[in-house]
Design a protein around this motif. Structure first.
Motif, PDB file in Angstrom:
ATOM      1  N   SER A   1       0.827  -1.215   0.000  1.00  0.00           N
ATOM      2  CA  SER A   1       0.000   0.000   0.000  1.00  0.00           C
ATOM      3  C   SER A   1       0.862   1.267   0.000  1.00  0.00           C
ATOM      4  O   SER A   1       0.473   2.283  -0.585  1.00  0.00           O
ATOM      5  CB  SER A   1      -0.926   0.002   1.210  1.00  0.00           C
ATOM      6  OG  SER A   1      -0.179  -0.044   2.423  1.00  0.00           O
ATOM      7  N   THR A   2       2.037   1.205   0.635  1.00  0.00           N
ATOM      8  CA  THR A   2       2.938   2.360   0.669  1.00  0.00           C
ATOM      9  C   THR A   2       3.398   2.717  -0.746  1.00  0.00           C
ATOM     10  O   THR A   2       3.415   3.891  -1.140  1.00  0.00           O
ATOM     11  CB  THR A   2       4.161   2.064   1.551  1.00  0.00           C
ATOM     12  OG1 THR A   2       3.717   1.716   2.858  1.00  0.00           O
ATOM     13  CG2 THR A   2       5.083   3.272   1.631  1.00  0.00           C
TER      14      THR A   2
ATOM     15  N   ALA B   1       2.295   5.992  -3.112  1.00  0.00           N
ATOM     16  CA  ALA B   1       3.351   6.837  -3.678  1.00  0.00           C
ATOM     17  C   ALA B   1       3.147   7.002  -5.185  1.00  0.00           C
ATOM     18  O   ALA B   1       3.293   8.115  -5.725  1.00  0.00           O
ATOM     19  CB  ALA B   1       4.725   6.238  -3.384  1.00  0.00           C
ATOM     20  N   PHE B   2       2.807   5.917  -5.884  1.00  0.00           N
ATOM     21  CA  PHE B   2       2.540   5.998  -7.325  1.00  0.00           C
ATOM     22  C   PHE B   2       1.333   6.906  -7.584  1.00  0.00           C
ATOM     23  O   PHE B   2       1.366   7.769  -8.467  1.00  0.00           O
ATOM     24  CB  PHE B   2       2.260   4.604  -7.894  1.00  0.00           C
ATOM     25  CG  PHE B   2       3.493   3.864  -8.349  1.00  0.00           C
ATOM     26  CD1 PHE B   2       4.308   4.400  -9.342  1.00  0.00           C
ATOM     27  CD2 PHE B   2       3.814   2.637  -7.794  1.00  0.00           C
ATOM     28  CE1 PHE B   2       5.432   3.716  -9.777  1.00  0.00           C
ATOM     29  CE2 PHE B   2       4.943   1.945  -8.224  1.00  0.00           C
ATOM     30  CZ  PHE B   2       5.754   2.485  -9.216  1.00  0.00           C
ATOM     31  N   ARG B   3       0.275   6.680  -6.796  1.00  0.00           N
ATOM     32  CA  ARG B   3      -0.972   7.414  -7.025  1.00  0.00           C
ATOM     33  C   ARG B   3      -0.782   8.918  -6.807  1.00  0.00           C
ATOM     34  O   ARG B   3      -1.259   9.745  -7.585  1.00  0.00           O
ATOM     35  CB  ARG B   3      -2.063   6.886  -6.094  1.00  0.00           C
ATOM     36  CG  ARG B   3      -3.452   7.446  -6.372  1.00  0.00           C
ATOM     37  CD  ARG B   3      -4.476   6.933  -5.373  1.00  0.00           C
ATOM     38  NE  ARG B   3      -4.438   5.487  -5.233  1.00  0.00           N
ATOM     39  CZ  ARG B   3      -4.023   4.841  -4.150  1.00  0.00           C
ATOM     40  NH1 ARG B   3      -3.580   5.526  -3.095  1.00  0.00           N
ATOM     41  NH2 ARG B   3      -4.033   3.531  -4.103  1.00  0.00           N
ATOM     42  N   ASN B   4      -0.051   9.274  -5.754  1.00  0.00           N
ATOM     43  CA  ASN B   4       0.114  10.685  -5.386  1.00  0.00           C
ATOM     44  C   ASN B   4       1.404  11.306  -5.907  1.00  0.00           C
ATOM     45  O   ASN B   4       1.683  12.476  -5.648  1.00  0.00           O
ATOM     46  CB  ASN B   4       0.066  10.820  -3.858  1.00  0.00           C
ATOM     47  CG  ASN B   4      -1.222  10.290  -3.263  1.00  0.00           C
ATOM     48  OD1 ASN B   4      -2.301  10.523  -3.811  1.00  0.00           O
ATOM     49  ND2 ASN B   4      -1.118   9.574  -2.149  1.00  0.00           N
ATOM     50  N   ARG B   5       2.202  10.503  -6.598  1.00  0.00           N
ATOM     51  CA  ARG B   5       3.503  10.957  -7.114  1.00  0.00           C
ATOM     52  C   ARG B   5       4.361  11.538  -5.986  1.00  0.00           C
ATOM     53  O   ARG B   5       4.941  12.615  -6.109  1.00  0.00           O
ATOM     54  CB  ARG B   5       3.323  11.989  -8.224  1.00  0.00           C
ATOM     55  CG  ARG B   5       2.627  11.447  -9.454  1.00  0.00           C
ATOM     56  CD  ARG B   5       2.688  12.410 -10.609  1.00  0.00           C
ATOM     57  NE  ARG B   5       2.009  11.884 -11.777  1.00  0.00           N
ATOM     58  CZ  ARG B   5       2.029  12.455 -12.976  1.00  0.00           C
ATOM     59  NH1 ARG B   5       2.686  13.590 -13.147  1.00  0.00           N
ATOM     60  NH2 ARG B   5       1.391  11.906 -13.989  1.00  0.00           N
ATOM     61  N   GLU B   6       4.404  10.826  -4.902  1.00  0.00           N
ATOM     62  CA  GLU B   6       5.159  11.270  -3.724  1.00  0.00           C
ATOM     63  C   GLU B   6       6.353  10.352  -3.482  1.00  0.00           C
ATOM     64  O   GLU B   6       6.235   9.129  -3.549  1.00  0.00           O
ATOM     65  CB  GLU B   6       4.264  11.265  -2.479  1.00  0.00           C
ATOM     66  CG  GLU B   6       3.197  12.340  -2.488  1.00  0.00           C
ATOM     67  CD  GLU B   6       2.331  12.302  -1.238  1.00  0.00           C
ATOM     68  OE1 GLU B   6       1.572  13.262  -1.027  1.00  0.00           O
ATOM     69  OE2 GLU B   6       2.421  11.309  -0.485  1.00  0.00           O
ATOM     70  N   ASP B   7       7.487  10.966  -3.206  1.00  0.00           N
ATOM     71  CA  ASP B   7       8.664  10.201  -2.816  1.00  0.00           C
ATOM     72  C   ASP B   7       8.551   9.861  -1.330  1.00  0.00           C
ATOM     73  O   ASP B   7       7.830  10.535  -0.576  1.00  0.00           O
ATOM     74  CB  ASP B   7       9.939  11.006  -3.053  1.00  0.00           C
ATOM     75  CG  ASP B   7      10.074  11.457  -4.501  1.00  0.00           C
ATOM     76  OD1 ASP B   7       9.423  10.845  -5.364  1.00  0.00           O
ATOM     77  OD2 ASP B   7      10.826  12.417  -4.754  1.00  0.00           O
ATOM     78  N   PHE B   8       9.248   8.832  -0.912  1.00  0.00           N
ATOM     79  CA  PHE B   8       9.265   8.516   0.523  1.00  0.00           C
ATOM     80  C   PHE B   8      10.579   7.846   0.896  1.00  0.00           C
ATOM     81  O   PHE B   8      11.267   7.258   0.058  1.00  0.00           O
ATOM     82  CB  PHE B   8       8.079   7.629   0.923  1.00  0.00           C
ATOM     83  CG  PHE B   8       8.118   6.222   0.367  1.00  0.00           C
ATOM     84  CD1 PHE B   8       8.804   5.204   1.032  1.00  0.00           C
ATOM     85  CD2 PHE B   8       7.460   5.910  -0.815  1.00  0.00           C
ATOM     86  CE1 PHE B   8       8.835   3.909   0.549  1.00  0.00           C
ATOM     87  CE2 PHE B   8       7.492   4.612  -1.324  1.00  0.00           C
ATOM     88  CZ  PHE B   8       8.176   3.614  -0.645  1.00  0.00           C
TER      89      PHE B   8
END
Length: 362
Positions: free
Chosen positions: A67-68, A72-79
């Motif tokens: 899910s993490t 990240a893919f859905r929101n285009r967020e790095d982590f």
């Protein structure tokens, strides 16, 4: 400086494969698009075998938090996450630091994963900290134990003198109770202090010691628990106290037996394994060769809240346990300039004794 840098003729491909950091590129369907050599080593596969495989296929169902990645893919967020445990289908558990970077290429959304294994560094750091804490705790226990033993002797002696003055047999029952409880406390204090005799070192085949431990386990379990052996017979004789080593191993093995029985683990199994390790670091000192003795069980694992204090005296998860077994095993191992390492997660608990292999002078 620029001339010297220009003289280094390495392609980007060569540089990526020289990295010790794992580099993996996946798409939003978790298809693996690129891996470097470090990634192949982590996944324990080859370049040909990795085609058409999804990233999550290498792990148990709960081995990674899918899910993490999906968020990240859905929101285009790095982590970035530290101390991530990856649980592989082949039974391995690897502790890592992970960074994920999302990017687009040719209209396709992708993710660059940078994974760095930190098992060894963390173990060395933890070992240093835990050794200092255990030494401090041991000194505190020693001090308290001696402070307790002195008045206990006086209480016991006073009770015995009082008993001689009493004429009523019913009253003597109470003085005897004081004596019995004083003896019980003294016995507990002696166990807290650990063995007070010096080790009787001699050249010993460690597999003979382990076989004695196996025989005791086999008798105690009544064949309810399967016992497996995986020995490296090339290990030379070690300069140890066989009785102390046997006691240390028995304490650990009994812990495994109790965990398996209390959890009612299906297909309960204890494995006894030996190996040789090169350049092992034991308490800050590096040894060319060390013998490793592992006791592995497939039980519930050590509770998270006890992992960092499992070798402390009086620390236990058992209702009727004294919490001294592992503490005594640690003390006995210390007499051999060794250490005990532990790795534990649900379904796998592994205690490993590291014993330096010293040269035998004829």
């Amino acid at each position: 400086m620029e001339d010297r840098l220009a003289a280094i003729n390495l392609s980007p491909f060569q540089l990526r494969n020289m990295l010790k950091t794992v580099v993996i590129i996946i798409d939003e369907h978790f298809d693996i698009l690129y891996v470097n050599d470090a990634a192949l080593a982590l996944l324990e596969t080859g370049l040909k075998q990795i085609h058409d495989r999804k990233f999550y296929e290498f792990f148990l169902e709960d081995g990674i938090e899918r899910s993490t990645f999906e968020d990240a893919f859905r929101n285009r967020e790095d982590f970035s996450e530290t101390e991530v445990q990856l649980f592989f289908k082949d039974g391995r558990c690897v502790l890592t630091d992970m960074t994920a970077t999302c990017f687009d290429s040719d209209g396709q959304r992708m993710m660059l994963l940078e994974i760095r294994q930190i098992d060894k560094q963390k173990k060395i750091t933890q070992e240093t900290i835990q050794h200092a804490q255990q030494e401090a705790a041991r000194e505190l226990v020693r001090g308290l134990a001696h402070e307790i033993k002195n008045p206990l002797g006086g209480i016991r002696g006073a009770a015995q003198l009082l008993e001689k003055e009493l004429t009523n047999p019913d009253q003597k029952e109470f003085t005897q109770m004081i004596v019995d409880q004083s003896d019980r406390l003294r016995s507990l204090v002696d166990r807290l202090l650990g063995p007070n005799s010096l080790p009787q070192m001699k050249w010993t085949n460690i597999h003979e010691v382990i076989e004695k431990v196996r025989a005791v386990i086999f008798a105690d379990t009544l064949q309810v628990i399967q016992i497996e052996r995986d020995y490296d017979v090339s290990i030379p004789d070690l300069f140890v106290d066989p009785d102390m080593l046997q006691q240390a191993l028995l304490n650990i093995a009994r812990n495994s037996m109790q965990a398996l029985k209390s959890d009612e683990t299906p297909n309960a199994c204890i494995k006894l394994k030996t190996r040789i390790e090169r350049q092992a670091v034991i308490k800050g000192k590096r040894y060319g060769l060390s013998a490793l003795i592992s006791i592995i069980d497939n039980g519930p694992g050590i509770p998270k809240e006890l992992k960092d204090t499992v070798f402390y005296p009086m620390v236990t998860s058992k209702h009727n346990g004294s919490g001294l077994g592992l503490s005594i095993a640690q003390n006995l191992t210390n007499h051999h300039d060794g250490k005990i390492d532990v790795e534990s997660y649900p379904g796998h608990t592994e205690f490993t004794l590291y014993l330096p292999i010293k040269k035998r002078l004829e």
